[in-house]
Scaffold this motif. Structure first.
Motif, PDB file in Angstrom:
ATOM      1  N   ASN A 252     -20.349  -7.056   2.417  1.00  0.00           N
ATOM      2  CA  ASN A 252     -19.163  -6.154   3.339  1.00  0.00           C
ATOM      3  C   ASN A 252     -19.639  -6.599   4.701  1.00  0.00           C
TER       4      ASN A 252
ATOM      5  N   ARG B  60     -17.319  -8.909  -4.109  1.00  0.00           N
ATOM      6  CA  ARG B  60     -16.333  -9.655  -3.764  1.00  0.00           C
ATOM      7  C   ARG B  60     -15.423  -9.945  -5.068  1.00  0.00           C
TER       8      ARG B  60
ATOM      9  N   LYS C 254       0.721  -1.124   0.063  1.00  0.00           N
ATOM     10  CA  LYS C 254      -0.056  -0.197  -0.124  1.00  0.00           C
ATOM     11  C   LYS C 254       0.899   1.058  -0.028  1.00  0.00           C
TER      12      LYS C 254
ATOM     13  N   GLN D  19     -11.155 -10.779  -6.367  1.00  0.00           N
ATOM     14  CA  GLN D  19      -9.990 -11.347  -6.125  1.00  0.00           C
ATOM     15  C   GLN D  19      -8.997 -10.588  -6.968  1.00  0.00           C
TER      16      GLN D  19
ATOM     17  N   GLN E  75      -5.441 -12.151  -3.563  1.00  0.00           N
ATOM     18  CA  GLN E  75      -5.972 -11.264  -2.503  1.00  0.00           C
ATOM     19  C   GLN E  75      -7.129 -11.142  -2.754  1.00  0.00           C
ATOM     20  N   GLU E  76      -8.113 -11.601  -1.731  1.00  0.00           N
ATOM     21  CA  GLU E  76      -9.228 -11.570  -1.748  1.00  0.00           C
ATOM     22  C   GLU E  76      -9.875 -10.283  -0.916  1.00  0.00           C
ATOM     23  N   PHE E  77     -10.818  -9.404  -1.517  1.00  0.00           N
ATOM     24  CA  PHE E  77     -11.327  -8.357  -0.839  1.00  0.00           C
ATOM     25  C   PHE E  77     -12.741  -7.873  -1.298  1.00  0.00           C
TER      26      PHE E  77
ATOM     27  N   TRP F 203      -0.611  -4.458   1.481  1.00  0.00           N
ATOM     28  CA  TRP F 203      -2.119  -3.821   1.036  1.00  0.00           C
ATOM     29  C   TRP F 203      -3.246  -5.102   1.596  1.00  0.00           C
ATOM     30  N   ASN F 204      -4.381  -4.368   1.997  1.00  0.00           N
ATOM     31  CA  ASN F 204      -5.180  -5.342   2.538  1.00  0.00           C
ATOM     32  C   ASN F 204      -6.773  -5.019   2.312  1.00  0.00           C
ATOM     33  N   GLY F 205      -6.831  -4.562   0.950  1.00  0.00           N
ATOM     34  CA  GLY F 205      -8.253  -4.307   0.719  1.00  0.00           C
ATOM     35  C   GLY F 205      -8.562  -2.920   0.207  1.00  0.00           C
ATOM     36  N   THR F 206      -9.933  -2.767   0.145  1.00  0.00           N
ATOM     37  CA  THR F 206     -10.106  -1.281  -0.347  1.00  0.00           C
ATOM     38  C   THR F 206     -10.102  -0.185   0.716  1.00  0.00           C
TER      39      THR F 206
END
Length: 699
Positions: free
Chosen positions: A523, A376, A222, A378, A396-398, A234-237
């Motif tokens: 979410n 969701r 990130k 990937q 990475q799933e988010f 980086w861990n998602g939005t």
């Protein structure tokens, strides 16, 4: 390949001392630990960046200008430029592999712009025609090579200069490239047979040279600070989606020894891509940003260009920012070297932009038109080396979550029938007048359905604005509650509910059949459905809540069940009228099975007491059809019983709650006088236990 100089001085060479002689060892492969610079952008000092169009090799001794001999990889014709301040030769190969360029031999300015310029057993000299050539002395044997044929005078003798070279012949000297202006091998591939000295169109020679390739630990990072190392994973939005959310791909050379920016394998990355897919999809695609896709190419392969082509413009050009993607080169840097380069992809967040060819950055105001709708996903990075071998990083799933969910479309079908008899859906209206959506009912919808078919059940097909983690159905004012979906598709964006024949019998007689949908998205914490009502369907523009940040919404609305979708069953000219013109009506077509094919209506008749009396009666009993039943008698009576009837014929129309209709005509007779024999009368007179006889239908 090269041949090591055995007697070259570690303290420098006298270019004017022709008495020095040198011997050379056998041909030796360069080690990857001798590479000082890789191909592509490089950090050439503190915040100094440039483009490096080749691979820099050192000699075996990395602390001095050794004068080791560079050997030609392939034979061919010597082309290109050989000048005092920038010495390089291009060999146009004869085997059809690729043309190779050899550069940066001799110490720059070693002869102070006077010839000859010397390194070990090699001299850069003027030819008799004014051109330049390289004279090499190995064990007393003199050879002269240059881009133009001719002759050169060396130590008082004239030698022929050849512009052809064989594989393994010396083509120039090399030394320590870490010294300012030090001689070294700058090897590159030249695709266009050009003779200019510019190297921005050269290609990576590792396509054709054997080397020890690296394996990579591909990480997603990130962006926290463009001027410092990126350490946060980086861990998602991040919210809101209208603000850029840059991601850095960091391919780290695994098991590398970093010794003053030299490694035991080669960093050979030519292309880095950031790929995305919805969780239920099978194919990854490049993320589309505001102006280009998430694809960074160094341009090291033949026929490829640098992508994006403007990433080297401006200050610190190789570093991506919020509007430009690019590379921050750490590997082989002369300052702060690391075992990786960082690839910046700033345009991930324009998922809120419309998925159209409109001007870049056009925002979407409803999820159906956005480039990356909620749901969701990937994400993974893919690196491709200069030989076109691809390696994918971990997935990475988010969850993307920028809108509150709602029911986008409802279609009601007969089982196994494609065309719906009820359909309504929301349409995006992203223009400046609305920036929302409106409801539409397709004109092609067939809203007539046979009673015999609808009795068997219906399918309710629901499309949500985004994938939902859960969705259930209630039929309002009925015992049909908490219906679970028969099946769902696209990770919960599409759902199908089944109402069976037994359930249909309990709701077909209702004035309105209203569907209530309850659900929430993927979410965490979940967002429940927007509470859309029938009044919303009449609006020309309905705003959709969109995130402002992690905790607040723009154009926010209350959540709850979706109460928009319903229809009123109608029995043709005899049916109930809609409450308002906006309400959808489904016309139910009657069939011959109404009231059990006419056998479901029975009657009880009471005769009038005499020909002039009006005390007869009729009572109807109905089976079949859909309750409640409705009756139309000649006198306006609407119940199942008629009284005060004189002898005669009476007709009544019977209706069920939908479309069954039939007419029944019934005769009411007058009572008849009894004609008993006198013998019976006399027998009874004066006798005990004599019973009177009463015959129904007689007076």
């Amino acid at each position: 390949m090269y041949r090591q100089c055995n007697e070259c001085s570690n303290t420098g060479l006298d270019a004017n001392d022709d008495t020095q002689t040198f011997t050379y060892g056998a041909s030796t492969d360069y080690l990857v630990e001798l590479v000082a610079d890789d191909y592509g952008p490089r950090q050439n000092g503190t915040d100094i960046y440039d483009w490096h169009g080749g691979i820099d090799y050192n000699s075996a001794n990395q602390s001095a200008d050794m004068g080791d001999l560079i050997l030609a990889i392939h034979g061919g014709t010597i082309e290109g430029t050989l000048v005092q301040n920038y010495k390089r030769l291009i060999v146009q190969t004869t085997n059809g592999v690729q043309n190779f360029g050899y550069g940066h031999f001799f110490v720059t300015g070693g002869g102070n712009n006077t010839l000859p310029d010397r390194s070990g057993g090699c001299w850069l000299m003027l030819m008799t025609n004014g051109s330049r050539c390289i004279v090499t002395v190995i064990n007393g044997t003199v050879t002269a090579k240059g881009p133009l044929p001719g002759s050169v005078i060396f130590n008082g003798q004239t030698y022929t200069v050849s512009n052809t070279i064989a594989q393994g012949e010396p083509i120039g000297p090399t030394g320590y490239s870490g010294l300012t202006g030090g001689a070294h091998l700058h090897l590159f591939s030249e695709p266009d047979n050009e003779t200019s000295v510019a190297d921005n169109d050269t290609k990576n020679p590792l396509q054709y040279v054997d080397y020890t390739a690296a394996t990579y630990d591909i990480q997603l990072r990130k962006v926290t600070n463009y001027n410092n190392n990126i350490t946060e994973s980086w861990n998602g939005t991040s919210y809101p989606g209208s603000i850029a959310s840059p991601i850095v791909v960091r391919p780290v050379m695994e098991n590398e020894d970093n010794n003053a920016n030299r490694y035991n394998t080669l960093n050979d990355i030519n292309r880095v891509e950031l790929l995305i897919k919805k969780q239920y999809e099978s194919t990854y695609k490049l993320i589309k940003g505001i102006t280009h896709e998430s694809d960074i190419r160094v341009g090291g392969r033949i026929g490829e260009t640098i992508l994006p082509d403007y990433m080297y413009d401006g200050a610190l050009p190789e570093i991506g920012d919020l509007t430009r993607q690019g590379i921050r080169p750490f590997a082989y840097a002369t300052f702060g070297a690391h075992r990786y380069d960082d690839y910046y992809f700033p345009n991930f967040t324009p998922r809120l932009h419309q998925d159209t060819d409109l001007p870049p950055g056009t925002l979407s105001y409803c999820p159906m038109s956005s480039r990356y709708n909620d749901g969701r996903y990937q994400l993974k990075a893919r690196i491709t080396d200069v030989r076109n071998n691809a390696t994918d990083g971990p997935v990475q799933e988010f969850v993307i979550d920028n809108y509150k969910p709602f029911i986008q479309e409802v279609k009601v079908n007969l089982p196994n029938v494609t065309e719906p008899f009820y359909q309504r859906y929301w349409v995006c209206n992203d223009n400046t007048d609305c920036k929302g959506m409106y409801l539409t009912t397709p004109g092609a919808t067939n809203n007539e359905v046979a009673l015999a078919q609808i009795r068997n059940g219906i399918w309710i097909n629901v499309t949500a604005s985004e994938p939902l983690a859960n969705l259930t159905l209630d039929i309002a004012d009925s015992n049909i509650q908490d219906v679970q979906a028969y099946e769902s598709f696209e990770d919960g964006r599409k759902w199908q509910f089944v109402i069976n024949s037994q359930q249909m019998s309990t709701i077909l007689g209702k004035q309105s059949i209203e569907f209530l949908f309850y659900g929430y998205d993927w979410n965490n914490p979940a967002n429940h459905l927007i509470n859309l009502k029938t009044a919303d369907g009449a609006q020309t523009c309905v705003k959709i809540p969109k995130r402002e940040d992690a905790d607040s919404w723009e154009q926010d609305r209350t959540t709850g069940p979706d109460e928009l979708h319903f229809f009123n069953p109608k029995c043709g000219q005899h049916g109930r009228s809609s409450v308002t013109e906006e309400e959808p009506v489904v016309v139910i077509i009657p069939d011959e099975s109404c009231f059990n094919y006419g056998q479901g209506i029975t009657r009880e008749v009471t005769a009038a007491s005499n020909e002039s009396a009006s005390d007869g009666a009729i009572t109807l009993h109905v089976e079949g059809g859909i309750e409640p039943y409705r009756y139309e008698w000649w006198n306006g009576n609407t119940t199942n019983q008629a009284t005060g009837l004189a002898p005669g014929n009476y007709c009544v129309r019977v209706y069920d709650a939908l479309c069954c209709e039939t007419q029944v005509c019934i005769e009411v007779p007058a009572c008849q006088k009894a004609k008993l024999s006198a013998q019976i009368t006399k027998t009874c007179e004066g006798q005990q236990n004599c019973r009177r006889i009463r015959v129904k239908g007689f007076c």
